[in-house]
Design a protein around this motif. Sequence first.
Motif, short mmCIF file in Angstrom:
data_model
loop_
_atom_site.label_atom_id
_atom_site.label_comp_id
_atom_site.label_asym_id
_atom_site.label_seq_id
_atom_site.Cartn_x
_atom_site.Cartn_y
_atom_site.Cartn_z
N ASP A 1 0.89 -1.15 0.11
CA ASP A 1 0.12 -0.14 -0.30
C ASP A 1 0.80 1.38 -0.16
OD1 ASP A 1 -2.35 -1.35 0.01
OD2 ASP A 1 -2.72 -1.47 2.23
N TYR A 2 2.21 1.02 0.30
CA TYR A 2 2.88 2.29 0.73
C TYR A 2 4.17 2.30 -0.33
CZ TYR A 2 -0.12 3.36 4.33
OH TYR A 2 -1.24 3.76 5.05
N SER A 3 4.24 1.53 -1.29
CA SER A 3 5.52 1.16 -2.15
C SER A 3 5.77 2.24 -2.82
CB SER A 3 5.33 -0.23 -2.79
OG SER A 3 4.32 -0.21 -3.93
N HIS A 4 4.70 3.22 -3.22
CA HIS A 4 4.73 4.46 -4.00
C HIS A 4 5.96 5.40 -3.23
CE1 HIS A 4 1.83 5.69 -1.19
NE2 HIS A 4 2.35 6.87 -1.23
N GLY A 5 6.13 5.02 -2.00
CA GLY A 5 6.95 6.10 -1.28
C GLY A 5 8.35 6.23 -1.92
#
Length: 196
Positions: A49-53
């Motif tokens: 869910d936060y790999s776009h970071g």
Amino acid sequence: MSFRQGIDGISAQISTSGQFRIAALFIVSLSLFFPVLYRLINLWATNPDYSHGFFVLPIAVFMLWRKRSQLVTVELQPSWIGLPVFILSVVSYTISFAANFHTLTHLLMIVILLSLVLFIAGWPLMRLAYLSILFIIFMFPIPESYYILLTNPLKLLITSISAGVINILGIPVYQDGNLLFFADTKLEVAEACSGI
């Protein structure tokens, strides 16, 4: 104008004592940010869910890079207003980090960066750089309470749409919240399916 010429132009505007001040402030900031950044990198690597970071910081740097012709010609006008904001932000950041208040810690990282730009370069550079700095807010996870507030209605909406489509296809299905019951099995619409 090349990037190297631009850097040389900025360096010429800053005195030796100013360069020392800038280096010291950035070293302090990076050492403060390191534990949080290390935790964030682990989160990005382990939670899809936060790999776009991983992409946020390069995009923020690219946003600055696109303004490079303006950035290298802007006259530096250091503002002392940035120093008390920086000191207060660092103290608050340290307290929130020790208290594991992650949301405030993340917001204070941005305030620290903004205050550094203001203290070192002043308002003219701040006007060019603030959007790029504010953009990095997207690399931080959404606070859990807000995440639930956002995902629960979306999960129910997706579940209702799915149940409607399945019924149209002639497959009997019963919806209960975010659960879909079939004759011999059940499916759950999880948070990852909310569309967030």
